[in-house]
Enzyme design. Structure first.
Site, PDB file in Angstrom:
ATOM      1  N   ASN A   1     -15.642  17.038 -26.989  1.00 58.06           N
ATOM      2  CA  ASN A   1     -16.473  15.937 -26.483  1.00 58.06           C
ATOM      3  C   ASN A   1     -17.944  16.292 -26.292  1.00 58.06           C
ATOM      4  O   ASN A   1     -18.811  15.437 -26.266  1.00 58.06           O
ATOM      5  CB  ASN A   1     -15.868  15.368 -25.197  1.00 58.06           C
TER       6      ASN A   1
ATOM      7  N   GLU B   1     -13.012  25.198 -16.789  1.00 60.88           N
ATOM      8  CA  GLU B   1     -13.589  23.872 -16.483  1.00 60.88           C
ATOM      9  C   GLU B   1     -12.590  22.859 -17.003  1.00 60.88           C
ATOM     10  O   GLU B   1     -12.512  22.633 -18.206  1.00 60.88           O
ATOM     11  CB  GLU B   1     -14.937  23.714 -17.182  1.00 60.88           C
TER      12      GLU B   1
ATOM     13  N   CYS C   1     -15.367  14.859 -18.689  1.00 63.59           N
ATOM     14  CA  CYS C   1     -14.465  15.280 -17.619  1.00 63.59           C
ATOM     15  C   CYS C   1     -14.985  14.837 -16.262  1.00 63.59           C
ATOM     16  O   CYS C   1     -14.256  14.883 -15.275  1.00 63.59           O
ATOM     17  CB  CYS C   1     -14.332  16.782 -17.625  1.00 63.59           C
TER      18      CYS C   1
ATOM     19  N   GLU D   1     -20.370  26.915 -13.757  1.00 68.91           N
ATOM     20  CA  GLU D   1     -21.233  27.127 -14.913  1.00 68.91           C
ATOM     21  C   GLU D   1     -22.605  26.567 -14.610  1.00 68.91           C
ATOM     22  O   GLU D   1     -22.719  25.509 -13.982  1.00 68.91           O
ATOM     23  CB  GLU D   1     -20.633  26.463 -16.163  1.00 68.91           C
TER      24      GLU D   1
END
Ligand SMILES: NC(=O)C1=CN([C@@H]2O[C@H](COP(=O)(O)OP(=O)(O)OC[C@H]3O[C@@H](n4cnc5c(N)ncnc54)[C@H](OP(=O)(O)O)[C@@H]3O)[C@@H](O)[C@H]2O)C=CC1
Ligand SMILES: O=C(O)[C@H](O)CS(=O)(=O)O
Length: 485
Positions: free
Chosen positions: A159, A258, A292, A466
């Site tokens: 994505n 993640e 997400c 991150e």
């Protein structure tokens, strides 16, 4: 459409693996298709895990020299890479939209977002500080060294095929690690264009390797089980994150995960409703709902529910659906027809349980993997959309009465990645942001992702962060030295 001919720099369309500074082909290939048209875009080298192991060994061989370079050296090379990415922004965006489907405007934004991590960690590279600690005995001197973990392997989703790799490789290289990236099989071209530019920037051979493969499970096992790989950094579903944890447990391998989300988007009765609608449009429909951190559940306080629902439905009904390359497109195709099926199932499940359709609700008449941006209301606990991540352009509205009920509904999920709420009362803002069970909270905004901030989740949404000043730590080992004089 001939993608290569459409590029101002056709050499950015790479189809072989990039290992140890060289493009390496295989006799097997995976086909990359255009989700907007179904057209064949390219045939990319399809490596077996055995072939991909060469990249791990190349990263190992390059590790000592890369770690020995000065932080300034690594910083300058990473910054030069970022400059080349921004100079190639239009070509990289066209490659990205062609293989993933998002509107060109969003693809250009993703290239800038990916480059922003390179710029950020080019700076952070020069600020990896150790410590000296007052000794516990007169003849003792205590030191803390921070050293690169070593070979890092990444597995990333379709994505954000540029930014998800950039968000991982940037801190890794900045810390002095070397890197092997396995991109999603559906979107390898963006990763290969990235490494072409890294090559041009002068990133030394073996430091950054890209190994396309259709064998996702086999590549996962290779990374988890290979002793040279010291860290795996993964972005994707919680299901796969759990597999990687199990597979790498035998080596106590460092993991950065993640994972999935189920973001609540709360609208309280003291919210600015027009602002809340605009925030919902971004939080829900960015990337066609395929992020997400997308708002997965829109929880609206009863007294403002109907006004908010009417405003939102009006905005959603006029979203322009189309090929991401067409001027003005706001919602592109979903990545594939299985993604459409999941959205359809969530809509059907909700309607059959009493939800009400305000706009959209079915496949777009453009066919393929296009779906109408959709708003449902009267959604209630027990419906699939309340517990599962839709990953599509579906906005389900849930009514709540009290602040306590709204927070309870928001937290009623195994996930804890992003969350959002709109309110203006200062005391309420503090109460709600402290009680939401999420790694990230947007207050009166629907867009929170930026390299300055730590991106990541709690509960089933993953491990680690991150970006931000914290992002380097995940690629460093802390070494304590007790020096006796
Ligand atoms: N937290 C975050 O930042 C993000 C989380 N996600 C989450 O990912 C999901 C959607 O993305 P999606 O790509 O479908 O997620 P998946 O987890 O299915 O895929 C993510 C990556 O993992 C690979 N993969 C699949 N199975 C395995 C395996 N057994 N071992 C190793 N690697 C494997 C995939 O390869 P391939 O595609 O080639 O099969 C892909 O490269 C959603 O749940 C979304 O929330 C997505 C993006 C960001
Ligand atoms: O993969 C994703 O969904 C991204 O992490 C979302 S964001 O970083 O662009 O917000």
């Amino acid at each position: 459409m001939d993608l290569k001919a459409s590029l101002s720099d056709p050499a950015l369309l790479r189809t072989d693996a990039y290992i140890d500074g060289r493009w390496q082909g295989t006799d097997r290939h995976l086909a990359v298709t255009d989700p907007a048209t179904g057209a064949h875009l390219a045939d990319v080298s399809d490596l077996t895990p055995a072939e991909a192991e060469r990249a791990i060994l190349a990263a190992q061989a390059a590790g000592a020299a890369w770690a020995a370079r000065t932080a300034r050296d690594r910083s300058d090379l990473i910054r030069r890479w970022a400059d080349l990415m921004m100079a190639a922004q239009d070509d990289l965006a066209l490659i990205l939209t062609s293989e993933m489907g998002k509107p060109l405007t969003e693809a250009r934004g993703e290239i800038a977002y990916g480059a922003s991590f390179l710029y950020w960690f080019a700076e952070e590279a020069r600020r990896v500080y150790g410590d000296t600690i007052p000794g516990h005995q007169p003849d003792k001197r205590l030191l803390i060294l921070k050293q690169p973990i070593g070979v890092v392997a990444s597995i990333t989703p379709w994505n954000f095929p540029n930014a998800m790799i950039a968000r991982k490789v940037a801190p890794a290289l900045a810390a002095g690690c070397t890197f092997v990236a396995r991109p999603a099989a559906q979107t390898p071209l963006s990763a290969l264009a990235m490494v072409e530019l890294a090559h041009r920037a002068g990133i030394p051979k073996g430091v950054f390797n890209v190994v396309p493969s259709s064998d996702s499970a086999g590549m996962g096992r290779l990374f988890c089980e290979h002793p040279v790989v010291r860290k795996i950094t993964f972005t994707g579903s919680t299901r796969v994150g759990e597999i990687l944890m199990r597979q790498s447990a035998g080596q106590i391998k460092k993991l950065g995960l993640e994972l999935g989300g189920n973001a609540p988007f709360l609208v309280f009765d003291d919210a600015d409703l027009d602002a809340a609608v605009e925030g919902a449009m971004i939080a829900k429909f960015r990337n066609g709902g395929q992020t997400c951190v997308c708002a997965n559940r829109l929880l609206v306080q009863a007294s403002v529910h109907d006004a908010f629902a009417e405003k939102l439905a009006r905005r959603v009904a006029v979203l322009k659906v189309g090929d991401g390359r067409e001027q003005g497109t706001e919602i592109g195709p979903l990545i594939d027809t299985s993604a459409v099926t999941k959205v359809e199932e969530h809509v059907a499940n909700a309607l059959s349980a009493g939800a009400r359709l305000l706009t959209g609700g079915k496949r777009h008449d453009k066919g393929g993997s296009y779906f109408q941006p959709t708003v449902l209301t009267d959604v209630r606990p027990g419906m699939a959309v309340m517990t599962e991540e839709t990953f599509g352009p579906l906005a389900p509205l849930i009514r709540f009465e009290t602040e306590e009920e709204g927070i309870g509904l928001a937290n009623d999920t195994e996930f804890g990645l992003a969350s959002y709420f709109y309110a203006q009362n200062l005391s309420r803002v503090w109460r709600v942001m402290e009680q939401l069970e999420a790694g990230m909270v947007g207050v009166n905004t629907g867009l929170i992702s930026t390299p300055e901030a730590p991106f990541g989740g709690i509960k089933s949404s993953g491990l680690g962060r991150e970006g931000s000043k914290y992002g380097m730590d995940d690629f460093l080992e802390l070494k304590y030295v007790c020096l006796s004089l």
